[in-house]
Design a protein around this motif. Structure first.
Motif, short mmCIF file in Angstrom:
data_model
loop_
_atom_site.label_atom_id
_atom_site.label_comp_id
_atom_site.label_asym_id
_atom_site.label_seq_id
_atom_site.Cartn_x
_atom_site.Cartn_y
_atom_site.Cartn_z
N LEU A 45 2.86 12.95 2.66
CA LEU A 45 4.31 12.84 2.51
C LEU A 45 5.02 14.04 3.13
N PRO A 48 6.19 13.72 7.27
CA PRO A 48 6.63 12.35 7.56
C PRO A 48 6.66 12.08 9.07
N GLU A 50 8.68 10.75 11.53
CA GLU A 50 10.10 10.39 11.56
C GLU A 50 10.35 9.13 12.37
N ALA A 52 8.46 6.63 12.56
CA ALA A 52 8.06 5.46 11.76
C ALA A 52 9.16 5.04 10.80
N LEU A 53 9.98 5.98 10.37
CA LEU A 53 11.02 5.66 9.39
C LEU A 53 12.03 4.65 9.94
N ARG A 54 12.37 4.78 11.22
CA ARG A 54 13.38 3.90 11.79
C ARG A 54 12.79 2.56 12.24
N ARG A 55 11.46 2.47 12.25
CA ARG A 55 10.79 1.25 12.71
C ARG A 55 10.27 0.41 11.55
N TYR A 56 10.26 -0.90 11.75
CA TYR A 56 9.65 -1.78 10.75
C TYR A 56 8.18 -1.40 10.58
N PRO A 57 7.70 -1.46 9.35
CA PRO A 57 6.27 -1.20 9.14
C PRO A 57 5.46 -2.39 9.66
N TYR A 241 8.14 -7.79 5.55
CA TYR A 241 7.80 -6.38 5.52
C TYR A 241 8.00 -5.89 4.10
N ASN A 244 6.42 -0.23 2.46
CA ASN A 244 7.09 0.63 3.43
C ASN A 244 6.13 1.67 4.01
N GLN A 245 6.64 2.41 4.99
CA GLN A 245 5.77 3.34 5.73
C GLN A 245 5.13 4.37 4.80
N THR A 246 5.87 4.86 3.82
CA THR A 246 5.29 5.89 2.95
C THR A 246 4.27 5.29 1.98
N SER A 247 4.51 4.09 1.50
CA SER A 247 3.53 3.44 0.62
C SER A 247 2.21 3.24 1.36
#
Lengths: 351, 351
Positions: A45, A48, A50, A52-57, A241, A244-247
């Motif tokens: 975590l 991050p 970054e 990946a945050l703006r992109r769909y997982p 989707y 999410n990316q962090t999960s």
């Protein structure tokens, strides 16, 4: 009532355990793990991705599915992931329980089962546990539209042996049988070893208890490729989707660290066994827990009063105001320090 | 087919846009934002609250609900949040569309609408857009079980004026009308200002486009407190804890930074207006976009061939092999640099 309200799906929603957040509280009410997740989780975590945050997982959540497949020695097409095991179970109810015949589950069990059945308009029958809170396998032999039960059961904490679980599956080849193993890592035997043998068996587990990730919402199911394909089809028709990316990143770290997983669950089991001794000496009785909680009752101290007295001291446990169990408290196994504070309170209270 | 399969819910799942992940690619196929999320997002991720990871998140997602309520000048009880706007829309379909009469949505529109209708067995009618891809408001005056349309519409990128949106709502007081505003922040007028006036209006938005958080899966709906209460009841009967701890934290940071939000969406609109000029000069035509994408067609170059030629050069756009729109490409507005590379490719291709 306005006309538009006539078309509203009316439900009695599930009431989750309260989530108080007070600095000094001792929170033993929602079966969370008292230890933090594997160190790799916070580490990933802190760095991050970054972009990946703006992109769909990845809608297939492949990194996590592959990590789980490797860990549990199954093929990736046998793994389904969701936003906590509640999401997985909701999807499974929607996918597999579409019969006119009632689905079966224990009367004293996870209180979300009847909620999903009502939400999806699934006929259902609650099957009574025996006088010792045990599931009687013979009660699941009759005609039905599907079966779901937790093993260990909640809130009783009792585990069935794998032979009995298999007996229920063997008697029900024509419906899907869901074994909900949220608490299995604390000493019960998993039905995972049966998924190769029974195409209609779905085993559901979660990262919320033994992997200390309730805050990240990750659950999964393992079954035959055919079962998982059906489940994914319904999931992709609901929300493409979900994780999410962090999960995804946290989940992979939690699965990878087998040593930490074993260390913390062993520690919790040890604390639990000690709690059985201490509480037994105080006159409490309880079913023999194989979970990360105890379901306790005392002949002299009504559970409801004890529940309220504990709250006053910022110690939170769970009380269910329901027939047969309204003199019990469900107490999550915390750290040794938290449990000592709990015993200390009880000693005072009983004095 | 085994007997247990007879009770399976069979669906034709939605096919999400492909998520290639190649280092040099130009990804203009899923309407993601080319800019990173507000700086506060990565900052909050870099300092994870480790204790929060092991604990269930607040089921009411209050921090995010309150931030949205403040930002949009509504009461917290008018805000619903979910795992992306797909989750919000799925819950809304399940909650509000339970009539025997068909729900209405445009024939060329978000391709998930018919998928949800099929999944939840909701009768539905696809209403044809006019010859200019416009929604004809009169087509939504008849008897129906509910209405949903995107504004701006996708993949056409065309926005309706608020008067026309209100006209549809005014003609339908007896059903719930959902205005799906995934792309509204790029120049269309939001129906949010009508929620105080129409108790049956639900406005759905997302963090995936204008807030650069597709990877975190956050969507929300705003409506009357009554509507939101019904929606929450169904949601709590499905999954109590949906938004995880990191989504809640990231979402709050993204809502708070209004300056960054305005800066990036303005930049995208500027790039889009420039793209209209460049592509127009090349002979492309397109509906006048108010979204973060263009829906383009060319009299001399078949869209399908162009789509494949672009892919060969690692430039991804979206092609829909469907009647009426199978000679169009949906092109997400990227950075100026990405768009230049796209134009450059087109100039070469047409030479």
């Amino acid at each position: 009532m306005s006309t538009w309200e006539e078309n509203v799906r009316k439900v009695t929603p599930y009431t989750p355990g309260e989530q108080p957040n007070r600095p000094q509280m001792i929170k033993l009410n929602t079966n969370e793990n008292p230890y933090p997740p594997a160190p790799g989780v916070a580490k990933v975590l802190r760095h991050p991705d970054e972009d990946a945050l703006r992109r769909y997982p990845d809608p297939a959540a492949s990194v996590l599915v592959n990590a789980l497949a490797e860990n549990y020695h199954v093929k990736p097409e046998q793994v389904f992931v969701g936003v906590g095991s509640d999401d997985v179970l909701a999807m499974a109810f929607m996918t597999f329980f579409n019969s006119e015949k009632p689905i079966l589950f224990p009367d004293i069990s996870y209180s979300f089962y009847p909620v999903w059945a009502e939400e999806f308009r699934i006929p259902h029958t609650r099957v009574a546990l025996d006088e010792n809170f045990c599931i009687r396998k013979e009660d699941y032999y009759g005609e039905n539209g599907g079966i779901v039960f937790p093993n260990p059961n909640a809130p009783t904490a009792l585990a069935m042996g794998l032979d009995d679980v298999e007996d229920i599956i063997r008697h029900n080849p024509d419906v899907v049988v869901i074994v909900d193993e949220a608490y299995v890592d604390f000493g019960a035997e998993s039905a995972l070893k049966l998924v190769e043998k029974y195409e209609n068996l779905l085993v559901v587990q979660t990262f919320s208890k033994s992997r200390s990730l309730a805050g990240m919402r990750i659950g999964f199911a393992i079954g035959s490729p055919k079962l998982i394909k059906y489940l994914n089809d319904v999931k992709y028709s609901f929300n493409s989707y979900t994780l999410n990316q962090t999960s995804l990143a946290c989940g992979v770290e939690a699965v990878k660290d087998q040593a930490y997983f074993n260390e913390t669950r062993t520690r919790i089991m040890k604390t639990r066994e000690h709690a059985k001794e201490v509480l037994g000496e105080m006159g409490f009785s309880f079913p023999d827990s194989k979970a990360n909680f105890l379901f306790i009752t005392h002949p002299d101290y009504p559970a409801k009063e004890l529940f309220q007295a504990l709250r006053q001291k910022d110690i939170y446990v769970r009380y269910f105001d329901q027939p047969r169990i309204n003199n019990y408290l469900r107490v999550t196994i915390g750290t040794d320090e938290q449990m000592e504070a709990f015993y200390e309170f009880l000693r005072d209270y009983m004095r």
